[in-house]
Design a protein around this motif. Structure first.
Motif, short mmCIF file in Angstrom:
data_model
loop_
_atom_site.label_atom_id
_atom_site.label_comp_id
_atom_site.label_asym_id
_atom_site.label_seq_id
_atom_site.Cartn_x
_atom_site.Cartn_y
_atom_site.Cartn_z
N ILE A 35 0.81 -1.22 0.00
CA ILE A 35 0.00 0.00 0.00
C ILE A 35 0.84 1.28 0.00
O ILE A 35 0.32 2.35 -0.23
CB ILE A 35 -1.04 0.03 1.15
N LYS A 80 -5.88 -3.21 -8.11
CA LYS A 80 -6.80 -2.45 -8.97
C LYS A 80 -8.01 -2.02 -8.16
O LYS A 80 -8.45 -0.88 -8.26
CB LYS A 80 -7.27 -3.30 -10.16
N GLU A 115 2.89 4.40 -0.97
CA GLU A 115 2.87 5.18 -2.22
C GLU A 115 4.15 5.97 -2.36
O GLU A 115 4.57 6.65 -1.43
CB GLU A 115 1.65 6.09 -2.23
N ARG A 118 -8.20 -1.58 -4.99
CA ARG A 118 -7.81 -0.57 -4.02
C ARG A 118 -7.71 0.80 -4.69
O ARG A 118 -8.19 1.80 -4.19
CB ARG A 118 -6.46 -0.94 -3.37
N ALA A 119 -7.11 0.80 -5.88
CA ALA A 119 -6.95 2.06 -6.63
C ALA A 119 -8.31 2.62 -7.01
O ALA A 119 -8.55 3.82 -6.93
CB ALA A 119 -6.09 1.82 -7.87
N SER A 175 -11.10 2.23 -5.45
CA SER A 175 -11.91 2.67 -4.32
C SER A 175 -11.42 3.98 -3.73
O SER A 175 -11.99 4.50 -2.78
CB SER A 175 -11.94 1.59 -3.23
N LYS A 176 -10.35 4.55 -4.29
CA LYS A 176 -9.81 5.80 -3.72
C LYS A 176 -10.60 7.01 -4.18
O LYS A 176 -11.08 7.03 -5.31
CB LYS A 176 -8.34 5.97 -4.13
#
Lengths: 228, 223
Positions: free
Chosen positions: A116, A222, A118, A224-225, A227-228
């Motif tokens: 996770i 994907k 960044e 997770r990305a 849901s941002k």
């Protein structure tokens, strides 16, 4: 004991689910594996683990046992004929429990952190944290194994199961980040141990294939990305 | 078991007390060593190089760390006055609740101790949810989690609830209310009446001052 008397509620990508299945394999106990769809949990799962609603759950007869390492202890105590999973000496048992807790409380979160994190710096820091933990585990391996192949000695034991269940994900982490986590330079003992563990008859059929796990990890990333 | 037993602890720590209670319940003689966590001794760092924390039990020169792991060790070395059931399934249930106490209840206790403002409000709300889970699923209709006598689960929760209770005074908030959590409230009262527990609690006023002092520092630094 008929096969249907022992069920494991689980999901194939989960390292925690491997723990009871490896333990049952060590004890040569037949069991039925019920694959859960974690997006739509079964009534049986919700009823068997009302507090956490999580897998794995071992159902023995009609009694549910929850929490992967607690299930492993239950399996060891219930099917007490050899081979033993926990060491017999109380001090060695305390040591095994200590490092298993360390794996769950420190190593696993460090691994998740890498996924996770960044940015390059954050990833580098997360990777370093994991490597530091693995170096401590290398030392623990040397002390616990006393020259034998496993933490548990000649056979897979509690700590082998606790840490070994993460190996699939550790390999995926190495692939995604192009880094060697268990390597011959920093963690020579563990690098060898990992191969022996994964090849063990109790493990090889329940260890998910790295490629399948990598695909799954990509899907998770994907989601997770998105849901941002 | 004539080999020496030492416990390295800290007077204000619930984890220290867990081990003290286990040792006292089993009548095990031990030497207590008070550590200063702001100036950790070389011995502590030697015994617990990974976490550098208390409690550490040293038995015949060998250190054991992590409070509940220490108590499992004590249980195995000194099996009289058992703190865990003998039935395998009941042991698995006991271990489940010990893990719940340490993963969930402890983490929420920490947040009620060390946060302010909105974070504190959130922690308080979560604390009530955790208590509800234990009330509904954990105790059933037993006198203690371990049955007729206290055991490891009682020790795990008892230590947390004692510190939670003291913190209630510091915060001026009531959490473990009898009408909301009748079973848990009754259990906690019985737990504190057990002679070994009653006679081995830290000085309540000292803990209140200690926690108040910490909260004042916390609030000063967050403004």
């Amino acid at each position: 004991m008929a096969k249907s008397d022992v069920k494991v509620l689980g999901a194939w990508p989960s390292p925690f689910v491997m723990r009871p299945t490896i333990a049952l394999n060590i004890k040569s106990v037949e069991y039925e594996f019920l694959q859960e769809d974690l997006g739509s949990k079964s009534e049986l799962l919700l009823k068997s683990n009302p507090v956490h609603k999580k897998i794995p759950v071992l159902i023995h007869g009609d009694k549910p046992v929850c929490e992967s390492l607690i299930i492993v202890e239950y399996i060891d105590e219930t099917w007490s004929s050899a081979p033993s999973i926990l060491p017999s000496d109380p001090y060695d048992r305390a040591t095994a429990r200590f490092w298993a807790a360390y794996v769950d409380d420190k190593v696993f979160p460090s691994m998740k952190e890498i996924f996770i994190a960044e940015g390059v710096e954050a990833k580098k820091a997360a990777i370093q944290q994991l490597v530091d933990g693995l170096i401590l585990l290398e030392d623990a391996y040397v002390k616990c194994s006393k020259g034998k192949p496993f933490f548990g000695g000649n056979q897979i034991g509690y700590l082998d199961i606790a840490f070994g269940s993460y190996l699939g994900w550790l390999i995926v982490t190495e692939k995604f980040n192009e880094v060697k986590l268990l390597d011959e330079a920093k963690t020579p003992g563990l690098a060898k141990w990992a191969d022996i563990f994964c090849a063990d008859p109790a493990v090889k059929d329940v260890m998910p294939e790295t490629d399948k796990l990598a695909e799954y990890a990509k899907v998770l990333a994907k989601m997770r990305a998105a849901s941002k | 078991m004539s080999e020496e037993v030492k416990l390295h602890g800290v007077w204000a720590s619930p984890f220290s007390y867990r081990v003290i209670w286990a040792l006292k319940l089993k009548g095990i003689a031990y030497e207590y060593v008070e550590e200063d966590l702001s100036n950790k001794s070389a011995l502590l760092l030697h015994y617990n190089p990974v976490h550098k924390q208390i409690p550490v039990l040293v038995h015949a020169g060998k250190p054991i760390c992590e409070s509940m792991i220490i108590i499992e060790y004590i249980e195995e070395m000194w099996p009289d006055t058992p703190l865990l059931p003998t039935d395998h399934y009941k042991r698995a249930i006991a271990r489940f609740w010990i893990k719940f106490a340490d993963d969930k209840a402890l983490s929420v206790l920490r947040r009620t101790l060390y946060t302010t403002g909105e974070e504190l409000e959130k922690a308080i709300k979560e604390c009530l949810e955790i208590l509800e889970i234990v009330e509904e699923h954990g105790l059933e209709d037993k006198k203690y989690f371990n049955g007729e006598k206290i055991g490891m689960v009682d020790i795990a929760f008892g230590s947390i609830l004692y510190w939670l209770g003291v913190n209630e005074e510091v915060l001026g908030v009531k959490l473990l209310e009898p009408h909301k959590f009748p079973r848990l409230h009754k259990w906690f009262h019985s737990f504190q009446e057990v002679p070994v527990i009653k006679e081995n609690l830290p000085n309540r006023d000292n803990v209140i001052s200690f926690l108040k002092g910490r909260r004042e520092t916390l609030e000063a630094s967050s403004t």
